[in-house]
Motif scaffolding. Structure first.
Motif, PDB file in Angstrom:
ATOM      1  N   UNK A  65       0.801  -1.220   0.000  1.00  0.00           N
ATOM      2  CA  UNK A  65       0.000   0.000   0.000  1.00  0.00           C
ATOM      3  C   UNK A  65       0.837   1.274   0.000  1.00  0.00           C
ATOM      4  N   UNK A  66       2.110   1.179  -0.337  1.00  0.00           N
ATOM      5  CA  UNK A  66       2.973   2.358  -0.280  1.00  0.00           C
ATOM      6  C   UNK A  66       2.513   3.446  -1.251  1.00  0.00           C
ATOM      7  N   UNK A  67       2.038   3.026  -2.423  1.00  0.00           N
ATOM      8  CA  UNK A  67       1.623   4.032  -3.412  1.00  0.00           C
ATOM      9  C   UNK A  67       0.403   4.808  -2.938  1.00  0.00           C
ATOM     10  N   UNK A  68      -0.508   4.127  -2.243  1.00  0.00           N
ATOM     11  CA  UNK A  68      -1.734   4.780  -1.778  1.00  0.00           C
ATOM     12  C   UNK A  68      -1.510   5.607  -0.522  1.00  0.00           C
ATOM     13  N   UNK A  69      -0.828   5.023   0.479  1.00  0.00           N
ATOM     14  CA  UNK A  69      -0.709   5.653   1.791  1.00  0.00           C
ATOM     15  C   UNK A  69       0.614   6.368   2.011  1.00  0.00           C
ATOM     16  N   UNK A  70       1.558   6.169   1.098  1.00  0.00           N
ATOM     17  CA  UNK A  70       2.912   6.603   1.380  1.00  0.00           C
ATOM     18  C   UNK A  70       3.647   5.490   2.107  1.00  0.00           C
ATOM     19  N   UNK A  71       4.967   5.496   1.972  1.00  0.00           N
ATOM     20  CA  UNK A  71       5.743   4.425   2.583  1.00  0.00           C
ATOM     21  C   UNK A  71       6.298   4.869   3.935  1.00  0.00           C
ATOM     22  N   UNK A  72       6.089   4.023   4.933  1.00  0.00           N
ATOM     23  CA  UNK A  72       6.756   4.247   6.210  1.00  0.00           C
ATOM     24  C   UNK A  72       8.194   3.755   6.056  1.00  0.00           C
ATOM     25  N   UNK A  73       9.181   4.646   6.155  1.00  0.00           N
ATOM     26  CA  UNK A  73      10.566   4.236   5.892  1.00  0.00           C
ATOM     27  C   UNK A  73      10.976   3.052   6.756  1.00  0.00           C
ATOM     28  N   UNK A  74      11.555   2.041   6.100  1.00  0.00           N
ATOM     29  CA  UNK A  74      11.881   0.803   6.802  1.00  0.00           C
ATOM     30  C   UNK A  74      12.845   1.037   7.955  1.00  0.00           C
ATOM     31  N   UNK A  75      13.844   1.905   7.752  1.00  0.00           N
ATOM     32  CA  UNK A  75      14.826   2.132   8.807  1.00  0.00           C
ATOM     33  C   UNK A  75      14.194   2.795  10.033  1.00  0.00           C
ATOM     34  N   UNK A  76      13.207   3.673   9.795  1.00  0.00           N
ATOM     35  CA  UNK A  76      12.523   4.309  10.912  1.00  0.00           C
ATOM     36  C   UNK A  76      11.474   3.393  11.521  1.00  0.00           C
ATOM     37  N   UNK A  81       4.180   3.576  20.690  1.00  0.00           N
ATOM     38  CA  UNK A  81       4.480   5.008  20.829  1.00  0.00           C
ATOM     39  C   UNK A  81       5.493   5.453  19.779  1.00  0.00           C
ATOM     40  N   UNK A  82       6.493   4.622  19.535  1.00  0.00           N
ATOM     41  CA  UNK A  82       7.491   4.940  18.515  1.00  0.00           C
ATOM     42  C   UNK A  82       6.824   5.035  17.138  1.00  0.00           C
ATOM     43  N   UNK A  83       5.933   4.086  16.845  1.00  0.00           N
ATOM     44  CA  UNK A  83       5.288   4.054  15.530  1.00  0.00           C
ATOM     45  C   UNK A  83       4.444   5.298  15.285  1.00  0.00           C
ATOM     46  N   UNK A  84       3.824   5.821  16.347  1.00  0.00           N
ATOM     47  CA  UNK A  84       2.959   6.993  16.181  1.00  0.00           C
ATOM     48  C   UNK A  84       3.743   8.232  15.769  1.00  0.00           C
ATOM     49  N   UNK A  85       5.041   8.226  15.961  1.00  0.00           N
ATOM     50  CA  UNK A  85       5.867   9.375  15.606  1.00  0.00           C
ATOM     51  C   UNK A  85       6.302   9.346  14.137  1.00  0.00           C
ATOM     52  N   UNK A  86       6.058   8.229  13.453  1.00  0.00           N
ATOM     53  CA  UNK A  86       6.529   8.071  12.079  1.00  0.00           C
ATOM     54  C   UNK A  86       5.469   8.588  11.106  1.00  0.00           C
ATOM     55  N   UNK A  87       5.871   9.438  10.199  1.00  0.00           N
ATOM     56  CA  UNK A  87       4.973   9.973   9.185  1.00  0.00           C
ATOM     57  C   UNK A  87       5.255   9.297   7.842  1.00  0.00           C
TER      58      UNK A  87
END
Length: 321
Positions: free
Chosen positions: A113-124, A305-311
């Motif tokens: 779903x990266x194209x639709x939602x944007x990709x959450x960077x794997x390293x982050x 909590x960490x995941x909520x900080x990722x855009x």
């Protein structure tokens, strides 16, 4: 983001209740509990459907077919696997196997779903997923230590329960991804209407399954007292409570969250269900979680909590579309 997270939290707290039913009804077949729960859900959905009949009429034939697929896999089959797993392995082990869902769903969603939602960077994303995986490993370690200390433990039964829980993970990895696809493709449709539609679609499937199970048990001469078992009032009341709260209200909260959050992030928030189910299991045991379990729970919360900080970051394909 905040409102979507609160809806996901509410869904998790409610869905944690489904892990309690098989522990309270150990003598009831898992199939009967699955069909009973969703028969109650379907009956509860009927008056709700009448109130929402105008919006339901706008659903096309393809929408109803999608609802049938979702309830068959994400409701009936999922709970059949889960109830069987809990009856064989107890509460915590299947709960923690189901607890891998945040990791599994996040990875699957980030791939598809990266194209639709944007990709959450794997390293982050990696520290969050690692913390969640560490938490699950800690709780599993504590349960295995308790299992080895019990001389009457049936390892084969526990292993089968674990395998059945893996089947439940497969069902509920497919369900939220497919459900989110429909909701994101229909932003003009009410999540409440979609939850009610799934309840209506569940009714004929659960009714047919309940009748078929009754006929099969009668044909083989099973002594189990059908249609409601040896504790009919308790069984009917528990199925009605789980049907209303865990099925309709929980689905409504999750639909609200799915419309507001990227699928990869929403998938991680299913960790709330794991935390709630573990809490309920230890309340029923009348035990305080051991230190290793508490460490695991803390790791799970830290991962969320960490995941909520990722855009999400827009991909090249999405930016040029």
């Amino acid at each position: 983001m905040l409102l979507g997270t609160l809806y996901a939290l509410a869904a998790g707290l409610i869905w944690g209740l489904v892990f309690v039913g098989p522990l309270l009804l150990p003598e009831y077949p898992a199939a009967l509990q699955s069909f009973g729960r969703y028969l109650a859900f379907g009956l509860i959905a009927l008056p709700l459907a009448w109130l929402d009949r105008g919006a339901l009429r706008q659903l096309r034939r393809s929408d109803w077919l999608e609802a049938l697929k979702l309830v068959a896999v994400g409701n009936l089959l999922y709970y059949l696997f889960l109830a069987n797993a809990i009856q064989r392995a107890g509460g915590p082990l299947p709960t923690m196997i189901i607890g891998t869902l945040p990791v599994v769903i996040a990875v699957c969603a980030n791939l598809r779903d990266a194209r639709r939602d944007g990709r959450l960077p794997w390293l982050r994303l990696l520290p969050s997923l690692s913390l969640i995986a560490l938490g699950i490993a800690c709780v599993n370690r504590a349960e295995l230590q308790a299992l080895r200390a019990d001389p009457q433990a049936d390892l084969q039964r526990y292993a089968l329960g674990g395998l059945l829980a893996v089947g439940a993970v497969a069902c509920w990895t497919w369900y939220p991804l497919r459900n989110a696809d429909w909701l994101r493709a229909h932003p003009d449709r009410s999540p409440r209407t979609w939850a009610t539609a799934q309840g209506v679609a569940t009714l004929p499937l659960a009714l047919c399954g309940y009748a078929a199970l009754w006929l099969w048990m009668s044909a083989r001469g099973d002594a189990f007292a059908m249609p409601f078992g040896p504790r009919p009032l308790f069984f009917v009341g528990l199925m009605a409570a789980i049907g209303l709260l865990a099925s309709w209200v929980g689905t409504l909260c999750w639909n609200e969250a799915s419309q507001r959050l990227p699928t990869a992030l929403a998938g991680q928030l299913i960790v709330f269900e794991t935390l709630a189910a573990l809490s309920y299991a230890f309340v029923l045991r009348q035990q305080w979680p051991p230190p290793l379990t508490l460490l695991g729970i803390a790791s799970l919360i830290a991962g969320v909590v960490w995941a909520l900080r990722i855009k999400p970051v827009a991909t090249t394909e999405a930016a040029t579309a």
